[in-house]
Design a protein around this motif. Structure first.
Motif: not given
Length: 643
Positions: A510-512, A541
């Protein structure tokens, strides 16, 4: 020397003590005899004037063989009476010592002390070695001549100035016959003693037995004359004398002295005026001196001639009309020349007075104020009109916050500028970075200007200034309005540097991502995922399940800004590569260990089998494989090894 003086002192002290003891013994015997002698005298002590009469009784209460008076005058023959009288009608013997005697068991006697006194024939007072004119502050000797007085040890000479007792002199001589004495006293007269009267008085203090009032005799008065240096009356002649410019003044010099002093004035270097009064004016020298002189000395008093000048107010620095902007304060100064230096005050209204050269005026100050300059020469007043000027800046037909990019009108209102005329109006802006710029004034003089603010103008301050010029005097003045702070609303602007249009995301992770936007009012941030899915947050996210396209929406009352972001899904080959590398490393490690073990077993050195070994011979030969070798071996010495 000390030892010698000590040896002389000891015998003297012993003799002195023996003498006192002997005297006390004799006195005790005499007193005892008198106390035991059975006669009583009617007087224990007699004081009589020379040539006067005296009568003293001697009595007894015991039987006796005879009693009488023994004396050089008035003796009483022995008689069997119990009371006899010693009587003298004209006593003139100074050394007389009468005593009463009685024959009782044995003869005893009691002496009668007799003091004969005589008042002086003459008492006079004089100045020793000087005439009667004295100089104040000097010392002189007065002498009192007392002739034929007795007894002198009872005499006291008293000194008087007027009725005031100054001093008194006593005497210690033990003389019973009349003598002449000349006591003296020192005096130091001052100017107040001029004409004072001195006298001396001779008084005989004869004790309780003497006359009720001690006999005395007084000299005639000695009147003295005291000369003293002149004393100028400083009360009537101050050290500083003011005189008004253009007028004259008379000053008087008075002086006291004995002899009477002469008065003169010294003007400048050599100019002398012989008079008590002096007329002064502005032409008189700054300093003049009064000189009072007599035979004793000279006294001088210096006088400063002070030319008084009425105050003159500086009208150049204090105009008759002073403008002050509404909402501001201003200082005006009143300066004045004069002699002596004038005091400055301001009159505001009826009774309000400010004592200062500087006056701070504002819109609350009365319309008319007056500067008053005053000194001992006079008073000068200058009236000043306080003119309230008003200038203000505002928006035209707009009260809400401004929208960036739109056009608005600013208005500059100027009121109450007479007697000035408006020659120019300037517009200014200072932004939030404190950078001031001038907004160009339209060619046609007007009091309005158009602005088109952008987002950088939020919080900027605008003002206008009017340049004024007074008619006829060519005097200019500048009026500045209060600052107008504006609020500018603008549409949100998304920070594209922090939010790229394409964002990679690895499968399984996952990435913000962050959406930041600037705007006024502050915008709200939301994310649109798919068709209707909305997330209200600046941070989102994302993962492999996130839709391929998401949109950041920044919105405020001015407008909405949207930024579309493409989610690119990528495979993560990093774990596979790491596993392959680990397998290769493990395979290489196994091969290395295998090769090393084979090499170790086949090529090792320094290890032999001792099985079936025989003891070595004593000849130093080496045994091989348990057999005796015929090959001779040489034994090396230590030197051979080293070689």
């Amino acid at each position: 020397m000390q030892k010698g003086s000590f040896s002389l002192t000891i015998p003297f002290r012993i003799f002195y003590l023996l003498f006192l003891g002997f005297g006390f013994l004799c006195f005790s015997q005499i007193a005892g005899a008198q106390a035991e002698c059975p006669v009583q005298l009617s007087q224990q002590r007699v004081v009589v004037r020379y040539g006067g009469s005296v009568a003293v009784n001697c009595s007894t209460s015991v039987s006796h063989k005879g009693m009488g008076w023994e004396a050089s005058e008035g003796a009483v023959a022995m008689t069997r009476d119990s009371l006899i009288t010693w009587r003298v009608s004209n006593l003139t013997e100074w050394e007389i010592k009468p005593y009463c005697y009685i024959n009782h068991k044995e003869q005893c006697q009691v002496e009668l002390p007799v003091i004969i006194y005589k008042t002086p024939d003459n008492v006079s007072i004089s100045i020793v070695k000087h005439r009667r004119t004295m100089i104040a502050g000097r010392q002189y000797q007065l002498q009192c001549d007392v002739q034929n007085v007795a007894p002198v040890h009872n005499l006291t000479v008293k000194w008087y100035k007027g009725q005031t007792l100054l001093n008194q002199t006593t005497f210690t001589e033990d003389s019973k016959t009349p003598v002449n004495v000349n006591p003296s006293v020192l005096i130091r007269p001052d100017r107040d003693d001029d004409g004072a009267q001195y006298r001396c008085e001779a008084e005989l203090d004869l004790g309780a037995e003497g006359p009720q009032y001690p006999p005395n005799k007084t000299s005639d008065f000695l009147s003295i004359t005291v000369y003293f240096k002149p004393i100028i009356n400083e009360t009537k002649l101050p050290s500083v004398v003011p005189v008004f410019r253009g007028y004259s003044e008379e000053i008087v010099c008075e002086a006291e002295g004995n002899p009477k002093p002469t008065i003169s004035w010294i003007l400048g270097t050599n100019d002398i005026v012989y008079n008590k009064a002096l007329t002064i004016s502005e032409s008189t020298p700054e300093y003049v001196s009064c000189v009072a002189e007599n035979s004793v000395g000279t006294t001088t008093r210096k006088v400063k001639v002070f030319i008084q000048v009425k105050p003159i107010i500086n009208e150049t620095k204090l105009p008759s009309v002073v403008p002050v902007f509404r909402g501001y304060s201003k200082e005006i100064v009143c300066e004045a020349e004069g002699n002596p230096k004038p005091t400055i005050s301001w009159i505001l209204g009826t009774n309000d007075i400010v004592y200062n050269e500087v006056l701070t005026i504002s819109e609350s100050t009365p319309e008319n104020v007056s500067c008053v300059a005053e000194n001992s020469a006079g008073k000068t007043t200058r009236q000043v009109k306080v003119f309230i000027q008003d200038i203000s800046i505002s928006t035209v037909n707009h009260t809400e916050p401004m929208i960036a990019g739109k056009q608005y009108d600013l208005q500059c209102s100027i009121k109450y500028v007479a007697p000035f005329k408006i020659v120019d109006v300037g517009w200014y802006k200072q932004n939030k970075n404190n950078i001031t710029e001038t907004i160009k004034t339209p060619d046609i003089l007007t009091y309005t200007v158009q602005i088109r603010p952008d987002r950088a103008d939020n919080g900027s301050q605008f003002w206008c200034e009017a340049k004024l010029e007074a008619e006829g005097t060519q005097r200019t003045s500048t009026m500045k309005s209060a600052n107008l702070s504006i609020t500018v609303h603008f549409k949100p602007i998304i920070n594209e540097n922090k939010l790229p249009s394409v964002v990679p995301v690895f499968r399984g992770y996952s990435e913000e991502i962050v959406c930041e936007a600037e705007g006024n009012p502050k915008p709200t941030i939301s994310w649109i995922l798919g068709t209707n899915d909305i997330v209200y947050n600046e941070v989102l996210t994302i993962s492999e399940s996130t839709p391929e396209y998401v949109s950041c929406v920044a919105e405020n009352s001015v407008g909405t800004t949207t930024r579309k972001v493409n989610m690119v899904l990528k495979e993560d080959y990093l774990p596979l590569i790491a596993g392959l590398i680990a397998v290769i490393v493990a395979f290489i490690s196994v091969i290395f260990i295998f090769i090393y073990s084979i090499y170790y077993k086949t090529a090792k050195m320094g290890h032999y089998s001792l099985k079936d070994a025989k003891p070595s011979a004593q000849n130093g030969d080496i045994a091989q494989n348990g057999k005796h070798s015929p090959i001779p071996m040489k034994k090396f010495s230590q030197s051979d090894i080293l070689a």
